[in-house]
Design a protein around this motif. Sequence first.
Motif, PDB file in Angstrom:
ATOM      1  N   UNK A  93       0.851  -1.190   0.000  1.00 54.70           N
ATOM      2  CA  UNK A  93       0.000   0.000   0.000  1.00 54.70           C
ATOM      3  C   UNK A  93       0.886   1.240   0.000  1.00 54.70           C
ATOM      4  N   UNK A  94       0.627   2.116  -0.958  1.00 64.30           N
ATOM      5  CA  UNK A  94       1.450   3.305  -1.168  1.00 64.30           C
ATOM      6  C   UNK A  94       0.558   4.536  -1.188  1.00 64.30           C
ATOM      7  N   UNK A  95       1.018   5.616  -0.571  1.00 65.52           N
ATOM      8  CA  UNK A  95       0.284   6.892  -0.632  1.00 65.52           C
ATOM      9  C   UNK A  95       1.077   7.892  -1.463  1.00 65.52           C
ATOM     10  N   UNK A  96       0.380   8.532  -2.393  1.00 65.52           N
ATOM     11  CA  UNK A  96       1.016   9.565  -3.210  1.00 65.52           C
ATOM     12  C   UNK A  96       0.134  10.806  -3.199  1.00 65.52           C
ATOM     13  N   UNK A  97       0.740  11.973  -2.987  1.00 62.24           N
ATOM     14  CA  UNK A  97      -0.025  13.213  -2.907  1.00 62.24           C
ATOM     15  C   UNK A  97      -0.344  13.759  -4.302  1.00 62.24           C
ATOM     16  N   UNK A  98      -1.408  14.547  -4.353  1.00 60.98           N
ATOM     17  CA  UNK A  98      -1.999  14.954  -5.623  1.00 60.98           C
ATOM     18  C   UNK A  98      -1.141  15.828  -6.505  1.00 60.98           C
ATOM     19  N   UNK A  99      -0.188  16.567  -5.937  1.00 58.70           N
ATOM     20  CA  UNK A  99       0.632  17.459  -6.742  1.00 58.70           C
ATOM     21  C   UNK A  99       1.790  16.785  -7.449  1.00 58.70           C
ATOM     22  N   UNK A 100       2.010  15.501  -7.163  1.00 55.82           N
ATOM     23  CA  UNK A 100       3.090  14.770  -7.826  1.00 55.82           C
ATOM     24  C   UNK A 100       2.768  14.563  -9.307  1.00 55.82           C
ATOM     25  N   UNK A 101       3.802  14.593 -10.128  1.00 53.80           N
ATOM     26  CA  UNK A 101       3.632  14.275 -11.539  1.00 53.80           C
ATOM     27  C   UNK A 101       3.342  12.782 -11.688  1.00 53.80           C
ATOM     28  N   UNK A 102       2.340  12.447 -12.502  1.00 54.06           N
ATOM     29  CA  UNK A 102       1.923  11.051 -12.624  1.00 54.06           C
ATOM     30  C   UNK A 102       3.048  10.154 -13.144  1.00 54.06           C
ATOM     31  N   UNK A 103       3.730  10.575 -14.189  1.00 59.11           N
ATOM     32  CA  UNK A 103       4.777   9.735 -14.770  1.00 59.11           C
ATOM     33  C   UNK A 103       5.932   9.532 -13.797  1.00 59.11           C
ATOM     34  N   UNK A 104       6.250  10.569 -13.028  1.00 62.94           N
ATOM     35  CA  UNK A 104       7.288  10.445 -12.002  1.00 62.94           C
ATOM     36  C   UNK A 104       6.895   9.387 -10.976  1.00 62.94           C
ATOM     37  N   UNK A 105       5.614   9.374 -10.613  1.00 62.90           N
ATOM     38  CA  UNK A 105       5.126   8.386  -9.644  1.00 62.90           C
ATOM     39  C   UNK A 105       5.207   6.967 -10.204  1.00 62.90           C
ATOM     40  N   UNK A 106       4.794   6.780 -11.463  1.00 61.85           N
ATOM     41  CA  UNK A 106       4.860   5.438 -12.066  1.00 61.85           C
ATOM     42  C   UNK A 106       6.302   4.937 -12.077  1.00 61.85           C
ATOM     43  N   UNK A 107       7.234   5.795 -12.461  1.00 61.72           N
ATOM     44  CA  UNK A 107       8.642   5.397 -12.476  1.00 61.72           C
ATOM     45  C   UNK A 107       9.147   5.079 -11.070  1.00 61.72           C
ATOM     46  N   UNK A 108       8.660   5.819 -10.077  1.00 59.77           N
ATOM     47  CA  UNK A 108       9.041   5.558  -8.682  1.00 59.77           C
ATOM     48  C   UNK A 108       8.566   4.175  -8.246  1.00 59.77           C
ATOM     49  N   UNK A 109       7.354   3.790  -8.643  1.00 58.05           N
ATOM     50  CA  UNK A 109       6.859   2.454  -8.276  1.00 58.05           C
ATOM     51  C   UNK A 109       7.723   1.365  -8.909  1.00 58.05           C
ATOM     52  N   UNK A 110       8.134   1.566 -10.144  1.00 58.22           N
ATOM     53  CA  UNK A 110       8.971   0.572 -10.817  1.00 58.22           C
ATOM     54  C   UNK A 110      10.357   0.495 -10.183  1.00 58.22           C
ATOM     55  N   UNK A 111      10.905   1.647  -9.822  1.00 56.14           N
ATOM     56  CA  UNK A 111      12.217   1.672  -9.160  1.00 56.14           C
ATOM     57  C   UNK A 111      12.179   0.935  -7.825  1.00 56.14           C
TER      58      UNK A 111
END
Length: 353
Positions: free
Chosen positions: A90-108
């Motif tokens: 379970x991961x929490x991500x705040x709304x102002x984050x860039x979506x693509x940056x978040x997807x790459x973070x999950x993969x990393x």
Amino acid sequence: MNVQKNENEFVDLRNYNSLKIPSYCKTLIHLSSVQDLLLFSNLLHDKKFILGEGTNIIIDAPAERPILYPILLNVIKNKTILSSKKNIIYVRCFGGENWNTFVNWTLENNFGGIENLISIPGTVGAAPFQNIGAYGVEISNFISSVNVWDFKKKVIKTLTRKQCKFSYRSSIFKEQVKDDGINNPRYLILSIDFRLWKIDKYPLQIEYSGIKEKLPDKPTAKKLASVIAKLREQKLPNPNSYPNIGSFFINPSISVKKAQLLKKKFPEMPFSVQKENSLIKISAAWLIEKAGFRGKRENNIGVSNRHSLILINYKNASAKKILSFAKEIQDAVMQKFNIQLTIEPTILDSSEI
């Protein structure tokens, strides 16, 4: 917190919408923390608009008719792992984050699930609004809950996945502003709690056309993401060079009977069956191309020759010009196929008080 406001001049919003439409507002408030929101909640007028990266919006507010109510720019950022149990994270991500940056973070971090949604422009907070989807996957499949600021009750609350009422390119957030007005949002999406998987435990979604044949015999989530990112780069023009908002129209759904009649006339027409309602989904890009609009340009606005769903603002075209051109496309598709195309982006019109 940063407030852009000038009594004599208006804030230029061209850099806040990826179509680069010349548009203006009186006050732009940058919300960089929950504390900013709490501070401003008692000062905000009844009317307001929440803006992310402006990648799915048409702003109709020329200099002679600017937006007079506040625009809230959500730039609240943070990503954190909440918990893990067996193969679930379970991961929490705040709304102002860039979506693509978040997807790459999950993969990393070796989390799987949302790799098909890589390279979609916009913020994390905007993603649930229209239930973003691509290559056979929708974001709602991986949302556990959404944490919001309730402007009406002036409290932070959590909405479960069920309460969000997700459907194809829609949600409770989108339906609420349809009912109450685009400048009267009930909720601001603060953060999203995602239910992801350990990267090697989630079954990859690779059946979408054009994906499987580009993957190795034993594909991984990271390789799948890489393939999709390259496909999007090849198909979709870069908004920094060719201002656009991605898909301009929603793929329409029609009855089985209507689809059968069209198939007789257009045997090559691509379609898919929607399991949830047994309707037939038709490719809007195919309809637009067959109506003769792929690569067509009228002055400063046109359809990309790479992808028929992409409308490009070549040089400072107004919202009115863009919407007029979109209406031409809708009329042509209706005349040829008797199918009504629906515009996907949100339209913010300063004349709507």
